[in-house]
Motif scaffolding. Structure first.
Motif, mmCIF file in Angstrom:
data_model
loop_
_atom_site.group_PDB
_atom_site.id
_atom_site.type_symbol
_atom_site.label_atom_id
_atom_site.label_comp_id
_atom_site.label_asym_id
_atom_site.label_seq_id
_atom_site.Cartn_x
_atom_site.Cartn_y
_atom_site.Cartn_z
ATOM 1 N N MET A 164 0.827 -1.202 0.000
ATOM 2 C CA MET A 164 0.000 0.000 0.000
ATOM 3 C C MET A 164 0.862 1.253 0.000
ATOM 4 O O MET A 164 0.577 2.226 -0.709
ATOM 5 C CB MET A 164 -0.948 0.001 1.205
ATOM 6 C CG MET A 164 -2.125 -0.941 1.062
ATOM 7 S SD MET A 164 -3.405 -0.695 2.318
ATOM 8 C CE MET A 164 -2.550 -1.241 3.794
ATOM 9 N N ASP A 165 1.929 1.234 0.794
ATOM 10 C CA ASP A 165 2.828 2.389 0.818
ATOM 11 C C ASP A 165 3.489 2.596 -0.539
ATOM 12 O O ASP A 165 3.662 3.735 -0.996
ATOM 13 C CB ASP A 165 3.898 2.197 1.899
ATOM 14 C CG ASP A 165 3.351 2.409 3.300
ATOM 15 O OD1 ASP A 165 2.138 2.660 3.430
ATOM 16 O OD2 ASP A 165 4.137 2.333 4.267
ATOM 17 N N MET A 166 3.869 1.509 -1.184
ATOM 18 C CA MET A 166 4.457 1.605 -2.517
ATOM 19 C C MET A 166 3.452 2.207 -3.496
ATOM 20 O O MET A 166 3.807 3.038 -4.346
ATOM 21 C CB MET A 166 4.909 0.220 -2.997
ATOM 22 C CG MET A 166 6.096 -0.338 -2.236
ATOM 23 S SD MET A 166 6.472 -2.048 -2.707
ATOM 24 C CE MET A 166 7.179 -1.790 -4.345
ATOM 25 N N PHE A 167 2.199 1.791 -3.378
ATOM 26 C CA PHE A 167 1.162 2.331 -4.258
ATOM 27 C C PHE A 167 1.051 3.842 -4.112
ATOM 28 O O PHE A 167 0.973 4.581 -5.101
ATOM 29 C CB PHE A 167 -0.184 1.679 -3.959
ATOM 30 C CG PHE A 167 -1.316 2.208 -4.799
ATOM 31 C CD1 PHE A 167 -1.572 1.671 -6.048
ATOM 32 C CD2 PHE A 167 -2.101 3.253 -4.343
ATOM 33 C CE1 PHE A 167 -2.601 2.166 -6.832
ATOM 34 C CE2 PHE A 167 -3.125 3.754 -5.130
ATOM 35 C CZ PHE A 167 -3.380 3.210 -6.370
ATOM 36 N N PHE A 168 1.047 4.319 -2.872
ATOM 37 C CA PHE A 168 0.906 5.754 -2.646
ATOM 38 C C PHE A 168 2.104 6.530 -3.186
ATOM 39 O O PHE A 168 1.950 7.646 -3.687
ATOM 40 C CB PHE A 168 0.704 6.041 -1.151
ATOM 41 C CG PHE A 168 -0.663 5.662 -0.660
ATOM 42 C CD1 PHE A 168 -1.811 6.159 -1.261
ATOM 43 C CD2 PHE A 168 -0.806 4.779 0.396
ATOM 44 C CE1 PHE A 168 -3.068 5.800 -0.821
ATOM 45 C CE2 PHE A 168 -2.062 4.415 0.852
ATOM 46 C CZ PHE A 168 -3.197 4.931 0.244
ATOM 47 N N ILE A 169 3.288 5.944 -3.084
ATOM 48 C CA ILE A 169 4.467 6.598 -3.652
ATOM 49 C C ILE A 169 4.328 6.696 -5.168
ATOM 50 O O ILE A 169 4.524 7.763 -5.762
ATOM 51 C CB ILE A 169 5.757 5.838 -3.279
ATOM 52 C CG1 ILE A 169 6.062 5.995 -1.788
ATOM 53 C CG2 ILE A 169 6.939 6.351 -4.110
ATOM 54 C CD1 ILE A 169 7.245 5.180 -1.311
ATOM 55 N N TYR A 170 3.986 5.586 -5.805
ATOM 56 C CA TYR A 170 3.855 5.592 -7.265
ATOM 57 C C TYR A 170 2.717 6.506 -7.713
ATOM 58 O O TYR A 170 2.787 7.123 -8.779
ATOM 59 C CB TYR A 170 3.625 4.179 -7.786
ATOM 60 C CG TYR A 170 4.833 3.277 -7.668
ATOM 61 C CD1 TYR A 170 6.083 3.717 -8.124
ATOM 62 C CD2 TYR A 170 4.742 2.000 -7.125
ATOM 63 C CE1 TYR A 170 7.201 2.899 -8.029
ATOM 64 C CE2 TYR A 170 5.861 1.181 -7.029
ATOM 65 C CZ TYR A 170 7.077 1.633 -7.479
ATOM 66 O OH TYR A 170 8.193 0.825 -7.385
#
Length: 218
Positions: A69-75
């Motif tokens: 989820m954190d990766m998604f928000f970064i991307y």
């Protein structure tokens, strides 16, 4: 509990802990990779190092949904749709019955104009939840983009009916507007459906307005 007066001190402490855990091949290592990645993302705004640590976390624990989820928000912040799609596909492996993930993947595919995959993922979302007007809407618009006019209007009809059943008149009127835009373009014999492209662009860039992020998190 160790108190740190600054983010730099906290990072230094996490670096030392991670090094010790790496030397002992501890099972706690993915958890501390995640903690450090979270620090990079939320306090230091260092997305590059955050992604490195999140990827380390996922490599050791593929089911760490928080890291994904954190990766998604970064991307999402970086407007990297291709990487967002990759992350959502990994989340689908963890939560294969979550219809909102398939819907989001459909929206992201439409945004990069891969309409066939947009249709495929919207279909999977609908299979899991038939009362799903947003999925019918994105599938219908993607079908119109591919010249599948009968199916497209049929799906948009389902979307309109379900929006009315839910009392969502605003969304119903949006679908009507999209259909009229498509029909007007057909009448004008335009070579490219600028109206529909514009409609899809509007939909695909309204993820936050649709509260899709909250649906994913909760």
């Amino acid at each position: 509990t160790v108190k740190c007066s600054s983010n730099e001190e906290l990072l230094q402490m996490l670096n030392l802990t991670v090094t010790k855990l790496e030397n002992t091949n501890s099972s706690d290592l993915p958890r501390f990779y995640y903690y450090r990645g979270y620090l990079y993302r939320t306090r230091l705004n260092d997305y590059q190092n955050a992604l490195k640590d999140y990827n380390r976390t996922i490599k050791l624990n593929p089911n760490n949904d928080n890291a994904l989820m954190d990766m998604f928000f970064i991307y999402n912040t970086l407007n990297d749709n291709y990487s967002m799609i990759d992350v959502i596909k990994k989340r689908i492996k963890i939560k294969p019955k979550d219809e909102s993930l398939y819907y989001l993947c459909s929206v992201l595919y439409a945004q990069i104009k891969d309409y066939q995959n947009s249709i495929n993922y919207a279909t999977e979302s609908i299979k899991l939840k038939n009362k799903n007007p947003e999925a019918f809407k994105i599938r219908g618009l993607s079908e119109l983009e591919l010249g599948m006019n009968e199916k497209g209007h049929q799906d948009l009809g389902y979307a309109k009916r379900q929006f009315l059943e839910l009392g969502d008149e605003k969304s119903y009127k949006q679908v009507v507007y999209y259909e009229n835009s498509f029909l007007n373009n057909q009448i004008q014999n335009t070579k490219n459906n600028n109206g529909i492209n514009s409609s899809l662009y509007e939909i695909n860039n309204s993820i936050q307005n649709l509260d899709i992020h909250n649906q994913i998190l909760h």
